[in-house]
Design a protein around this motif. Structure first.
Motif, short mmCIF file in Angstrom:
data_model
loop_
_atom_site.label_atom_id
_atom_site.label_comp_id
_atom_site.label_asym_id
_atom_site.label_seq_id
_atom_site.Cartn_x
_atom_site.Cartn_y
_atom_site.Cartn_z
N GLY A 272 4.17 -7.62 -6.01
CA GLY A 272 4.25 -6.44 -6.87
C GLY A 272 2.94 -5.70 -6.80
O GLY A 272 2.41 -5.24 -7.81
N ALA A 273 2.42 -5.58 -5.57
CA ALA A 273 1.05 -5.09 -5.37
C ALA A 273 0.87 -3.63 -5.74
O ALA A 273 -0.24 -3.21 -6.06
N GLY A 274 1.94 -2.84 -5.71
CA GLY A 274 1.80 -1.41 -6.00
C GLY A 274 0.90 -0.76 -4.98
O GLY A 274 1.17 -0.77 -3.78
N CYS A 275 -0.19 -0.20 -5.44
CA CYS A 275 -1.15 0.45 -4.53
C CYS A 275 -2.17 -0.54 -3.99
O CYS A 275 -3.07 -0.16 -3.24
N GLY A 276 -2.05 -1.82 -4.37
CA GLY A 276 -2.92 -2.85 -3.83
C GLY A 276 -4.21 -3.06 -4.60
O GLY A 276 -5.13 -3.73 -4.11
N ASP A 290 -7.54 -14.16 3.45
CA ASP A 290 -6.37 -13.54 4.06
C ASP A 290 -5.47 -13.01 2.94
O ASP A 290 -4.97 -13.78 2.12
N LEU A 291 -5.28 -11.68 2.91
CA LEU A 291 -4.51 -11.04 1.84
C LEU A 291 -3.13 -10.65 2.33
O LEU A 291 -2.98 -9.96 3.34
N PHE A 292 -2.10 -11.08 1.58
CA PHE A 292 -0.72 -10.68 1.81
C PHE A 292 -0.27 -9.83 0.62
O PHE A 292 -0.32 -10.30 -0.52
N CYS A 293 0.14 -8.59 0.88
CA CYS A 293 0.60 -7.69 -0.18
C CYS A 293 2.12 -7.52 -0.08
O CYS A 293 2.65 -7.29 1.01
N PHE A 294 2.80 -7.61 -1.22
CA PHE A 294 4.26 -7.47 -1.27
C PHE A 294 4.63 -6.43 -2.33
O PHE A 294 4.19 -6.54 -3.48
N ASP A 295 5.43 -5.43 -1.97
CA ASP A 295 5.97 -4.50 -2.95
C ASP A 295 7.21 -3.85 -2.36
O ASP A 295 7.22 -3.45 -1.19
N LYS A 296 8.25 -3.75 -3.16
CA LYS A 296 9.54 -3.25 -2.68
C LYS A 296 9.65 -1.73 -2.70
O LYS A 296 10.57 -1.17 -2.10
N ARG A 297 8.74 -1.04 -3.37
CA ARG A 297 8.87 0.41 -3.49
C ARG A 297 8.54 1.11 -2.18
O ARG A 297 7.53 0.80 -1.53
N ILE A 298 9.38 2.06 -1.82
CA ILE A 298 9.15 2.83 -0.61
C ILE A 298 7.84 3.62 -0.76
O ILE A 298 7.62 4.31 -1.76
#
Length: 424
Positions: A272-276, A290-298
């Motif tokens: 749910g990173a949003g803008c990170g 090591d950063l993994f960002c996840f967000d479903k919003r286009i």
């Protein structure tokens, strides 16, 4: 109801020149004996009579107060009341309608000062937030600034030091570099002056009391010079246009980053990173993570990439995908399991699902931090963490921000956020 025979002609002007009026209004002036004029430009209008343009006129110096209303009531024949721009747009029109019948009033608007200002800037203004601080506080201004409205027009009040209040509000909300500050003085008149001011300097000493301010979103290229190591200001980060305010404010991010106890090396997941904002600032503090960002919003991936450039960091992977799809359809063994996990921006069931899927593979000393605004979800999430052998604690973060008003300052509350931390 008694029929009203006389009229109060309320005429908006944008010039002190009689010849700039339409022929219809020129004739109305010639035919009307009693004329009320705001005291701020009384002499300029009165000079029309002295120059022979208007004969046998009686001028009343208006302060837009009860004295003016009483004078208007005492007149038995038609009168003219001079206003600026459109009398029904943050002008005297509202007060007149509260004290006289509509049948008594006739309005003749000219262009508003805001219309003239945007025509000078040569930019559209249909999406502008227009507000007045003339005799009003800065509440609506703060609301517009916090929404990062692309352009804001402000009718000022020289009596309450409006310019300084605007400047302080911009500074307090860290928006000095977000907006260009345009000052328009006596717009439409002979002494018109337009200036773009640098708010990092003092205001000029020669500012006319007849002024308005227009704030426009700056077109300047972003610079990442002199960013602090820790505690990045909210305005530094690009956000979704329809959601300009960060959910996780600076003060909350600072606490989350502290609770994560960031290791020198390892893997951090920002779900749910949003803008990170959280993960990228963690990477700025510990660049070997090591950063993994996840967000479903286009559009989230492009935001994270842009903010990565601004903070001069590079996440390992950015997934613009629903975390539920990843957990349910992908082989998680192909992913690097997190040593630090932030779970935000999703519903309770998704948060529980993330904990169930990932917590068992996390090692002793690994940490999960969950920002929560819904108090109803805390109990289940806390129990799920403890069931997976995490020691938990809960903090409530409630912060207030000082904002300048004419009388001094007031405290504006940020939304309270619960931080649930689990350490294995």
């Amino acid at each position: 109801m008694t029929e009203v025979n006389r009229k109060i002609h309320v005429i908006g002007i944008n010039s002190y020149k009689f010849e700039d009026l339409s022929f219809k209004l020129q004739n109305l002036f010639l035919e009307t004996e009693n004329i009320a004029v705001p005291n701020t430009y009384f002499e300029q209008i009165k000079s029309w009579s002295e120059n022979g343009l208007l004969k046998k006129k009686s001028f009343f110096s208006s302060k837009s107060n009860n004295e003016l209303l009483n004078w208007l009531r005492s007149q038995k024949t038609d009168v003219i009341l001079i206003s600026r721009g459109d009398p029904l747009w943050f002008g005297i029109g509202r007060i007149l309608l509260e004290n006289f019948s509509k049948d008594e009033l006739s309005f003749y608007p000219s262009n508003t000062c805001i219309q003239l200002a945007f025509s000078k800037l040569k930019i559209p203004w249909q999406d502008t937030v227009n507000l007045s601080m003339h005799g009003r506080d800065s509440t609506k201004l703060v609301e517009a600034l916090k929404a990062r409205t692309p352009s804001i027009s402000i009718i000022t009040d020289s009596n309450n030091n409006t310019l300084e209040i605007i400047k302080k509000n911009l500074s307090e909300l860290n928006l000095i570099d977000f907006y260009d500050f345009w000052l328009f003085e006596e717009i439409g008149f002979d002494k018109e002056k337009i200036r773009q001011l640098n708010l990092k300097e003092s205001f000029p000493a020669d500012i006319s009391s007849l002024n308005i301010v227009v704030l426009t979103k700056t077109k300047k290229n972003y610079s990442n010079d002199n960013l602090p190591l820790f505690g990045i200001s909210d305005h530094i980060l690009k956000t979704f246009d329809d959601r300009p305010n960060l959910f996780t404010k600076r003060e909350v991010r600072v606490q989350i980053l502290a609770d994560l106890e960031l290791p020198k090396n390892g893997v951090i997941w920002d779900v749910g990173a949003g803008c990170g904002s959280i993960g990228l600032e963690a990477l700025k503090l510990r660049p070997d993570l090591d950063l993994f960002c996840f967000d479903k919003r286009i559009g989230s991936k492009s935001l994270v990439l842009e903010n990565s450039k601004r903070l001069c960091v590079k996440p390992k992977f950015i997934f613009e995908e629903d975390i539920n799809n990843i957990l349910n359809t992908r082989n998680l063994s192909a992913f690097e399991k997190p040593n630090r996990l932030i779970i935000g921006g999703c519903d309770k069931e998704t948060k529980l699902q993330i904990i169930k899927k990932l917590a068992t593979g996390m090692c002793i000393g690994d940490i999960i931090v969950i920002p929560i605004i819904d108090v109803q979800t805390i109990k289940e999430l806390k129990e799920e963490l403890e069931d997976k052998n995490f020691k938990t604690n809960l903090n409530l973060i409630q912060t207030y921000k000082s904002l300048s008003i004419s009388e001094g300052i007031r405290l504006e509350p940020n939304n309270p956020v619960f931080l649930l931390k689990g350490k294995k």
